[in-house]
Write an enzyme that holds these catalytic residues in place. Structure first.
Site, PDB file in Angstrom:
ATOM      1  N   LYS A 108       0.810  -1.225   0.000  1.00 29.86           N
ATOM      2  CA  LYS A 108       0.000   0.000   0.000  1.00 29.86           C
ATOM      3  C   LYS A 108       0.832   1.259   0.000  1.00 29.86           C
ATOM      4  CE  LYS A 108      -4.311  -1.645   1.984  1.00 29.86           C
ATOM      5  NZ  LYS A 108      -5.236  -1.593   3.105  1.00 29.86           N
ATOM      6  N   LYS A 191     -11.883  -7.133  -7.437  1.00 28.64           N
ATOM      7  CA  LYS A 191     -12.956  -7.601  -6.557  1.00 28.64           C
ATOM      8  C   LYS A 191     -13.889  -6.445  -6.236  1.00 28.64           C
ATOM      9  CE  LYS A 191     -11.368  -6.959  -1.865  1.00 28.64           C
ATOM     10  NZ  LYS A 191     -11.943  -7.181  -0.579  1.00 28.64           N
ATOM     11  N   LYS A 194     -15.543  -1.858  -1.147  1.00 31.79           N
ATOM     12  CA  LYS A 194     -16.199  -0.676  -0.566  1.00 31.79           C
ATOM     13  C   LYS A 194     -15.507   0.588  -1.015  1.00 31.79           C
ATOM     14  CE  LYS A 194     -16.266  -2.887   3.791  1.00 31.79           C
ATOM     15  NZ  LYS A 194     -14.845  -3.012   4.037  1.00 31.79           N
TER      16      LYS A 194
HETATM   17  N1  AQP Z   1     -15.768  -8.826  -3.270  1.00 25.95           N
HETATM   18  C1  AQP Z   1     -15.858  -9.627  -2.212  1.00 25.95           C
HETATM   19  N2  AQP Z   1     -16.310 -10.892  -2.347  1.00 25.95           N
HETATM   20  C2  AQP Z   1     -16.402 -11.694  -1.281  1.00 25.95           C
HETATM   21  N3  AQP Z   1     -16.089 -11.347  -0.022  1.00 25.95           N
HETATM   22  C3  AQP Z   1     -15.643 -10.093   0.166  1.00 25.95           C
HETATM   23  N4  AQP Z   1     -15.253  -9.415   1.280  1.00 25.95           N
HETATM   24  C4  AQP Z   1     -14.879  -8.167   0.920  1.00 25.95           C
HETATM   25  N5  AQP Z   1     -15.028  -7.988  -0.400  1.00 25.95           N
HETATM   26  C5  AQP Z   1     -15.495  -9.169  -0.904  1.00 25.95           C
HETATM   27  C6  AQP Z   1     -15.261  -9.967   2.635  1.00 25.95           C
HETATM   28  O1  AQP Z   1     -15.989  -9.097   3.475  1.00 25.95           O
HETATM   29  C7  AQP Z   1     -15.461  -9.177   4.806  1.00 25.95           C
HETATM   30  C8  AQP Z   1     -15.267  -7.825   5.377  1.00 25.95           C
HETATM   31  O2  AQP Z   1     -14.350  -7.128   4.579  1.00 25.95           O
HETATM   32  P1  AQP Z   1     -13.402  -6.028   5.208  1.00 25.95           P
HETATM   33  O3  AQP Z   1     -14.224  -4.959   5.783  1.00 25.95           O
HETATM   34  O4  AQP Z   1     -12.425  -6.683   6.106  1.00 25.95           O
HETATM   35  O5  AQP Z   1     -12.567  -5.407   4.055  1.00 25.95           O
HETATM   36  P2  AQP Z   1     -12.143  -5.851   2.666  1.00 25.95           P
HETATM   37  O6  AQP Z   1     -11.942  -7.300   2.512  1.00 25.95           O
HETATM   38  O7  AQP Z   1     -10.967  -5.012   2.333  1.00 25.95           O
HETATM   39  O8  AQP Z   1     -13.460  -5.413   1.935  1.00 25.95           O
HETATM   40  P3  AQP Z   1     -13.713  -4.343   0.834  1.00 25.95           P
HETATM   41  O9  AQP Z   1     -15.179  -4.267   0.729  1.00 25.95           O
HETATM   42  O10 AQP Z   1     -12.954  -4.646  -0.374  1.00 25.95           O
HETATM   43  O11 AQP Z   1     -13.225  -2.966   1.441  1.00 25.95           O
HETATM   44  P4  AQP Z   1     -12.034  -2.024   1.038  1.00 25.95           P
HETATM   45  O12 AQP Z   1     -12.387  -1.481  -0.301  1.00 25.95           O
HETATM   46  O13 AQP Z   1     -12.015  -0.984   2.102  1.00 25.95           O
HETATM   47  O14 AQP Z   1     -10.764  -2.835   0.993  1.00 25.95           O
HETATM   48  C9  AQP Z   1     -14.166  -9.975   4.719  1.00 25.95           C
HETATM   49  O15 AQP Z   1     -14.381 -11.267   5.226  1.00 25.95           O
HETATM   50  C10 AQP Z   1     -13.869  -9.999   3.239  1.00 25.95           C
HETATM   51  O16 AQP Z   1     -13.173 -11.160   2.860  1.00 25.95           O
END
Ligand code: AQP
Length: 323
Positions: A108, A191, A194
């Site tokens: 990052k 993927k 958020k």
């Molecule tokens: N695209 C996805 N498909 C399946 N599972 C997903 N998760 C996230 N994106 C997907 C799962 O959601 C849980 C919580 O996620 P997190 O808050 O720990 O952050 P993340 O994995 O980094 O999720 P995001 O949505 O992609 O957020 P940002 O953009 O902030 O990085 C986890 O169990 C994750 O695996």
């Protein structure tokens, strides 16, 4: 055996979070498991305070609306004092080189502008260790990107126990059972995330049905006109098949065989998603509209988590010669 899982309110909850994680937590979790809304982790990069507060609230509502027991959820910042204290003890247990090895931090912070990177981005794996160790979690279900952070929590627990006295359960990273891995509808090589913001390829849990229809309709597929499940060659189509599979409990290949055109598949995916999200969306909106109920859930979650960790923090401070 207690498992600890977290969701970071770095944006609105999307169907990737829901189908990939939250729904499984609600269906398959055990009564001793804990789920935290990790709002402190959303502060490691520039953010908007009011939005963070609102999203943490929304995330808590989504967890409860999805069927996770209100007795098992809490918001991380409600324990900010406890976690702050434990993070300091653990930072004083952690070697600089150990923290500097974290590949996620390295990834990052590639390129220019390193000097402007927040120290919190560097130290947040130690805060994550504090989350885990304070609650005495024995298992932490994480993807590959977080496994190294759980390893750090393991190392710190062992070192603290060995140096000052037995306080912490040594946690293990466990690979969650394969759940759906949802990709961005417009950029199926990425993927669904958020942090993509209000992107057209991200379906949010709170999106209105018509918006879900529009987003799915505009999903990128291909011009091959071949309804088969081939993730490498047809990632956009495979993503739609996987979403439909996650909603219907069928295998993606079975789903592919059931439709004759991309158009009819998209219509079915949109309707299946809308139905899947309907009760979660309705209950989330209900909770968000009733501050008293959500505040009560949040407050009792904070008490539960604080009480659960109090004796560990007390022992750790005493053994470390402070407090
Ligand atoms: N695209 C996805 N498909 C399946 N599972 C997903 N998760 C996230 N994106 C997907 C799962 O959601 C849980 C919580 O996620 P997190 O808050 O720990 O952050 P993340 O994995 O980094 O999720 P995001 O949505 O992609 O957020 P940002 O953009 O902030 O990085 C986890 O169990 C994750 O695996």
């Amino acid at each position: 055996m207690a498992r600890l899982s977290a969701i970071t309110p770095s944006g609105h909850a999307h169907v990737g979070n829901y189908l990939g994680a939250v729904r499984r937590w609600a269906r398959e979790g055990s009564p001793g498991d804990l789920y935290l809304v990790s709002d402190l982790h959303a502060m490691t990069t520039p953010y908007h305070p009011q939005k963070l507060r609102a999203r943490a609230r929304e995330m808590l509502a989504v967890l409860v609306a999805s069927g996770i027991s209100p007795d098992q959820v809490f918001v991380q910042s409600d324990l900010v004092r406890e976690l702050g204290a434990l993070t300091w003890l653990l930072e004083c247990t952690c070697a600089y080189g150990e923290a500097a090895r974290m590949t996620q931090f390295k990834e990052k912070t590639q390129g220019d502008g390193k000097a402007a990177v927040r120290v919190g981005l560097f130290t947040y794996p130690v805060l994550m260790a504090a989350d885990i160790l304070l609650q005495g979690a024995s298992e932490v279900p994480v993807g590959d990107d977080q496994a190294q952070h759980v390893e750090l929590a393991r190392a710190l627990a062992r070192r603290f126990n060995g140096t000052y006295g037995e306080v912490f359960t040594v946690p293990t990273a466990v690979t969650p059972p394969v759940a759906a891995r949802i990709r961005d509808l417009v950029d199926p090589n990425a993927k669904m995330a958020k942090s993509a913001g209000d992107a057209p390829g991200v379906v949010f849990v709170l999106d209105e049905p018509d918006l879900v229809r529009r987003k799915v309709k505009r999903a990128i597929t291909d011009s091959l006109d071949r309804l088969e499940y081939r993730p490498d060659d047809q990632p956009g189509l495979a993503n739609l098949l996987e979403i439909q599979a996650a909603c219907t409990g069928k295998a993606p290949r079975e789903v592919a065989a059931a439709y004759s055109s991309y158009g009819t598949l998209k219509e079915a995916v949109a309707e299946a998603l809308i139905e899947e999200l309907r009760p979660v969306r309705a209950r989330t909106l209900e909770l968000l509209a009733d501050p008293v109920e959500l505040d009560q859930i949040r407050a009792s979650g904070a008490v539960m988590a604080r009480e659960r960790g109090a004796h560990r923090l007390e022992s750790a401070l005493r053994l470390a010669g402070v407090g």
